[in-house]
Design a protein around this motif. Structure first.
Motif, PDB file in Angstrom:
ATOM      1  N   HIS A 190       1.027  -1.144   0.025  1.00 36.40           N
ATOM      2  CA  HIS A 190       0.043  -0.181   0.075  1.00 36.40           C
ATOM      3  C   HIS A 190       0.969   1.409  -0.099  1.00 36.40           C
ATOM      4  CE1 HIS A 190      -3.088  -2.965   1.002  1.00 36.40           C
ATOM      5  NE2 HIS A 190      -3.995  -2.042   0.829  1.00 36.40           N
ATOM      6  N   GLU A 191       0.584   2.169  -0.801  1.00 38.92           N
ATOM      7  CA  GLU A 191       1.192   3.438  -0.967  1.00 38.92           C
ATOM      8  C   GLU A 191       0.381   4.451  -0.835  1.00 38.92           C
ATOM      9  OE1 GLU A 191       4.592   3.754  -1.206  1.00 38.92           O
ATOM     10  OE2 GLU A 191       4.932   1.544  -1.576  1.00 38.92           O
ATOM     11  N   PHE A 192       0.754   5.800  -0.494  1.00 41.42           N
ATOM     12  CA  PHE A 192      -0.230   6.691  -0.293  1.00 41.42           C
ATOM     13  C   PHE A 192       0.399   7.985  -1.127  1.00 41.42           C
ATOM     14  CE2 PHE A 192      -2.645   9.882   1.404  1.00 41.42           C
ATOM     15  CZ  PHE A 192      -2.068  11.095   2.074  1.00 41.42           C
ATOM     16  N   ILE A 193      -0.254   8.292  -2.335  1.00 43.68           N
ATOM     17  CA  ILE A 193       0.335   9.289  -3.175  1.00 43.68           C
ATOM     18  C   ILE A 193      -0.273  10.390  -3.001  1.00 43.68           C
ATOM     19  CG2 ILE A 193       0.925   9.683  -5.742  1.00 43.68           C
ATOM     20  CD1 ILE A 193       0.707   6.636  -6.145  1.00 43.68           C
ATOM     21  N   GLU A 194       0.380  11.603  -3.065  1.00 46.78           N
ATOM     22  CA  GLU A 194      -0.159  12.690  -2.912  1.00 46.78           C
ATOM     23  C   GLU A 194       0.043  13.453  -4.245  1.00 46.78           C
ATOM     24  OE1 GLU A 194      -0.191  15.679   0.500  1.00 46.78           O
ATOM     25  OE2 GLU A 194       1.285  16.695  -0.756  1.00 46.78           O
ATOM     26  N   MET A 195      -0.968  13.967  -5.036  1.00 43.25           N
ATOM     27  CA  MET A 195      -0.865  14.699  -6.298  1.00 43.25           C
ATOM     28  C   MET A 195      -1.561  16.080  -5.974  1.00 43.25           C
ATOM     29  SD  MET A 195      -2.639  13.407  -9.877  1.00 43.25           S
ATOM     30  CE  MET A 195      -4.250  13.987  -9.381  1.00 43.25           C
ATOM     31  N   THR A 196      -0.508  16.933  -6.695  1.00 47.08           N
ATOM     32  CA  THR A 196      -0.993  18.156  -6.579  1.00 47.08           C
ATOM     33  C   THR A 196      -0.899  18.839  -7.914  1.00 47.08           C
ATOM     34  OG1 THR A 196       0.444  18.566  -4.478  1.00 47.08           O
ATOM     35  CG2 THR A 196      -0.266  20.711  -5.797  1.00 47.08           C
ATOM     36  N   LEU A 197      -2.192  19.361  -8.126  1.00 49.67           N
ATOM     37  CA  LEU A 197      -2.459  19.960  -9.600  1.00 49.67           C
ATOM     38  C   LEU A 197      -2.486  21.603  -9.259  1.00 49.67           C
ATOM     39  CD1 LEU A 197      -4.586  17.273  -9.398  1.00 49.67           C
ATOM     40  CD2 LEU A 197      -4.187  17.795 -11.947  1.00 49.67           C
ATOM     41  N   PHE A 198      -1.693  22.275 -10.156  1.00 50.57           N
ATOM     42  CA  PHE A 198      -1.908  23.755 -10.040  1.00 50.57           C
ATOM     43  C   PHE A 198      -2.839  24.322 -11.068  1.00 50.57           C
ATOM     44  CE2 PHE A 198       2.173  22.904  -7.605  1.00 50.57           C
ATOM     45  CZ  PHE A 198       1.788  23.461  -6.777  1.00 50.57           C
ATOM     46  N   LYS A 199      -3.344  25.556 -11.076  1.00 53.36           N
ATOM     47  CA  LYS A 199      -4.439  26.071 -11.982  1.00 53.36           C
ATOM     48  C   LYS A 199      -4.354  25.733 -13.441  1.00 53.36           C
ATOM     49  CE  LYS A 199      -7.090  29.998 -12.595  1.00 53.36           C
ATOM     50  NZ  LYS A 199      -7.465  31.501 -12.269  1.00 53.36           N
ATOM     51  N   PRO A 200      -3.282  25.503 -14.215  1.00 53.97           N
ATOM     52  CA  PRO A 200      -3.366  25.233 -15.720  1.00 53.97           C
ATOM     53  C   PRO A 200      -3.906  23.680 -15.786  1.00 53.97           C
ATOM     54  CG  PRO A 200      -1.147  26.001 -15.436  1.00 53.97           C
ATOM     55  CD  PRO A 200      -1.917  26.108 -13.815  1.00 53.97           C
ATOM     56  N   MET A 201      -3.948  23.003 -14.809  1.00 55.48           N
ATOM     57  CA  MET A 201      -4.402  21.679 -14.992  1.00 55.48           C
ATOM     58  C   MET A 201      -5.769  21.503 -14.370  1.00 55.48           C
ATOM     59  SD  MET A 201      -1.913  20.082 -16.496  1.00 55.48           S
ATOM     60  CE  MET A 201      -2.955  18.647 -16.565  1.00 55.48           C
ATOM     61  N   PHE A 202      -6.443  22.264 -13.849  1.00 54.48           N
ATOM     62  CA  PHE A 202      -7.954  22.049 -13.280  1.00 54.48           C
ATOM     63  C   PHE A 202      -8.729  21.587 -14.158  1.00 54.48           C
ATOM     64  CE2 PHE A 202      -7.426  25.751  -9.746  1.00 54.48           C
ATOM     65  CZ  PHE A 202      -6.552  24.989  -8.850  1.00 54.48           C
ATOM     66  N   PRO A 203      -8.806  22.203 -15.558  1.00 52.84           N
ATOM     67  CA  PRO A 203      -9.768  21.453 -16.360  1.00 52.84           C
ATOM     68  C   PRO A 203      -9.553  19.905 -16.781  1.00 52.84           C
ATOM     69  CG  PRO A 203      -9.003  23.540 -17.286  1.00 52.84           C
ATOM     70  CD  PRO A 203      -8.025  23.134 -16.021  1.00 52.84           C
ATOM     71  N   TYR A 204      -8.251  19.626 -16.532  1.00 50.58           N
ATOM     72  CA  TYR A 204      -7.694  18.176 -17.070  1.00 50.58           C
ATOM     73  C   TYR A 204      -7.691  17.146 -15.905  1.00 50.58           C
ATOM     74  CZ  TYR A 204      -6.427  21.569 -20.756  1.00 50.58           C
ATOM     75  OH  TYR A 204      -6.723  22.376 -21.763  1.00 50.58           O
ATOM     76  N   ILE A 205      -8.340  17.472 -14.756  1.00 55.26           N
ATOM     77  CA  ILE A 205      -8.239  16.539 -13.811  1.00 55.26           C
ATOM     78  C   ILE A 205      -8.758  15.229 -14.129  1.00 55.26           C
ATOM     79  CG2 ILE A 205     -10.313  17.196 -12.325  1.00 55.26           C
ATOM     80  CD1 ILE A 205      -8.590  16.784 -10.006  1.00 55.26           C
ATOM     81  N   GLN A 206      -9.919  15.000 -14.876  1.00 59.06           N
ATOM     82  CA  GLN A 206     -10.367  13.636 -15.324  1.00 59.06           C
ATOM     83  C   GLN A 206      -9.474  12.938 -16.256  1.00 59.06           C
ATOM     84  OE1 GLN A 206     -12.298  16.485 -15.338  1.00 59.06           O
ATOM     85  NE2 GLN A 206     -13.813  16.126 -13.742  1.00 59.06           N
ATOM     86  N   HIS A 207      -8.709  13.715 -16.963  1.00 56.33           N
ATOM     87  CA  HIS A 207      -7.877  13.252 -17.956  1.00 56.33           C
ATOM     88  C   HIS A 207      -6.582  12.565 -17.065  1.00 56.33           C
ATOM     89  CE1 HIS A 207      -9.827  16.249 -20.273  1.00 56.33           C
ATOM     90  NE2 HIS A 207      -9.507  15.458 -21.619  1.00 56.33           N
ATOM     91  N   ILE A 208      -6.106  13.080 -15.967  1.00 54.92           N
ATOM     92  CA  ILE A 208      -5.105  12.857 -15.393  1.00 54.92           C
ATOM     93  C   ILE A 208      -5.253  11.607 -14.660  1.00 54.92           C
ATOM     94  CG2 ILE A 208      -3.317  13.335 -13.464  1.00 54.92           C
ATOM     95  CD1 ILE A 208      -2.806  14.834 -16.006  1.00 54.92           C
ATOM     96  N   LEU A 209      -6.671  11.645 -13.914  1.00 49.36           N
ATOM     97  CA  LEU A 209      -6.928  10.581 -13.085  1.00 49.36           C
ATOM     98  C   LEU A 209      -7.294   9.036 -14.112  1.00 49.36           C
ATOM     99  CD1 LEU A 209      -9.139  12.431 -10.590  1.00 49.36           C
ATOM    100  CD2 LEU A 209      -6.947  11.346 -10.281  1.00 49.36           C
ATOM    101  N   PHE A 210      -7.872   9.532 -15.257  1.00 51.69           N
ATOM    102  CA  PHE A 210      -7.983   8.304 -16.238  1.00 51.69           C
ATOM    103  C   PHE A 210      -6.826   7.697 -16.585  1.00 51.69           C
ATOM    104  CE2 PHE A 210      -9.001   6.734 -20.787  1.00 51.69           C
ATOM    105  CZ  PHE A 210      -9.941   5.756 -20.185  1.00 51.69           C
TER     106      PHE A 210
END
Length: 158
Positions: free
Chosen positions: A94-114
């Protein structure tokens, strides 16, 4: 203050994965998978001449800087628009990954998670270690935003 979204990905690896440079491995693998999933012109070696480079999730995070004539602000002091930090390196599966997205990536959060979900099915690294995202939580609200089937919107922080 720069607006950001911070997410905690609770991940279970099928096999033990080497903890060395895991953040770089995941960031690079996400880029590879993101390009594979969304690129409309895969035959091009780079994004410089692509028509949608200014609105493409891959180009925003991974492509080289735009020409200085295209640059609206000096980006040299800004953080990359997508960062990963791994907790509990090398401890069990088990790992715990912290992902931080800054403003330019907000519209693409679903793309990153997919891309992250699909990448888990194929595996990462030379050994192609597979993983499953058990859940994704928003630490600013303690809300579960992904439970394996549905995705809610996370809180934007500043």
């Amino acid at each position: 203050m720069i607006p950001y979204i911070r997410l905690h990905l609770h991940v279970e690896f099928i096999d033990r994965i080497s903890p060395y440079f895991l953040e770089a491995l995941i960031r690079g693998a996400v880029g590879y998978k993101l390009r594979e999933l969304i690129c409309i012109n895969k035959k091009q070696k780079n994004c410089h001449d692509c028509l949608i480079k200014k609105t493409c999730a891959f180009a925003i995070v991974y492509a080289s800087e735009p020409d200085s004539a295209d640059r609206v602000i000096d980006t040299s002091s800004l953080p990359p628009p997508l960062n990963f930090f791994i907790y509990k390196k090398g401890i069990g599966s088990h790992e715990f990954i912290e992902m931080t997205l800054f403003k330019p990536m907000f519209p693409y959060i679903q793309h990153i998670l997919f891309a992250l979900i699909e990448l888990g099915k194929e595996g990462i690294g030379r050994e192609r270690v597979q993983y499953q995202i058990l859940k994704i939580t928003d630490p600013s609200t303690d809300k579960v935003i992904f439970n394996g089937t549905s995705l809610d919107n996370p809180q934007v922080c500043s």
